[in-house]
Scaffold this motif. Structure first.
Motif, PDB file in Angstrom:
ATOM      1  N   LYS A 249       3.762  -5.814   6.033  1.00  0.00           N
ATOM      2  CA  LYS A 249       2.361  -4.964   6.896  1.00  0.00           C
ATOM      3  C   LYS A 249       2.420  -5.051   8.705  1.00  0.00           C
ATOM      4  O   LYS A 249       1.325  -4.904   8.642  1.00  0.00           O
TER       5      LYS A 249
ATOM      6  N   ILE B  19       2.263   2.977  10.042  1.00  0.00           N
ATOM      7  CA  ILE B  19       2.289   3.614   8.843  1.00  0.00           C
ATOM      8  C   ILE B  19       2.999   5.353   9.648  1.00  0.00           C
ATOM      9  O   ILE B  19       3.492   5.859   8.708  1.00  0.00           O
TER      10      ILE B  19
ATOM     11  N   LEU C 123       6.160   4.337   8.052  1.00  0.00           N
ATOM     12  CA  LEU C 123       5.853   4.760   6.114  1.00  0.00           C
ATOM     13  C   LEU C 123       5.973   6.119   6.040  1.00  0.00           C
ATOM     14  O   LEU C 123       6.891   6.301   5.478  1.00  0.00           O
TER      15      LEU C 123
ATOM     16  N   LEU D 235      -2.676   6.616   0.325  1.00  0.00           N
ATOM     17  CA  LEU D 235      -3.631   6.732   1.560  1.00  0.00           C
ATOM     18  C   LEU D 235      -5.170   6.870   2.260  1.00  0.00           C
ATOM     19  O   LEU D 235      -5.937   6.195   1.771  1.00  0.00           O
TER      20      LEU D 235
ATOM     21  N   ILE E 119       0.172  -1.032   9.396  1.00  0.00           N
ATOM     22  CA  ILE E 119      -0.881  -1.061   7.179  1.00  0.00           C
ATOM     23  C   ILE E 119      -1.827  -2.412   8.045  1.00  0.00           C
ATOM     24  O   ILE E 119      -2.319  -2.107   6.985  1.00  0.00           O
TER      25      ILE E 119
ATOM     26  N   VAL F 211       0.299  -3.440   0.519  1.00  0.00           N
ATOM     27  CA  VAL F 211       1.494  -3.063   0.838  1.00  0.00           C
ATOM     28  C   VAL F 211       2.455  -3.426  -0.758  1.00  0.00           C
ATOM     29  O   VAL F 211       3.091  -2.570  -0.768  1.00  0.00           O
TER      30      VAL F 211
END
Length: 69
Positions: free
Chosen positions: A6, A10, A13, A24, A42, A57
């Motif tokens: 978490k 972003i 990621l 997303l 996230i 997640v």
């Protein structure tokens, strides 16, 4: 295998695997390229979009694992 949490940003990621972007986008995160969204975790992004961060997640980690299988 890449594992995200978490607290993963972003931007981080998307650097891990840009193929996560459609996941997303499909849940309403349409500003992935915005500078401010790149620095959101996230968990923060999920909260803004009314999503459960643990579910998000899990979905992302399952997607990443399936690519490595």
């Amino acid at each position: 295998m890449a594992q995200i949490t978490k607290e993963t940003m972003i931007g981080e990621l998307l650097n891990i695997d840009a193929d996560v972007a459609p996941i997303l986008l499909n849940i309403g995160m349409h500003c992935l390229g915005c500078p401010s969204s790149q620095m959101e975790t996230i968990a923060e992004a999920a909260m803004v979009h009314g999503l459960d961060p643990d579910d998000l997640v899990s979905t992302i980690n399952n997607f990443l694992a399936s690519k490595e299988a």
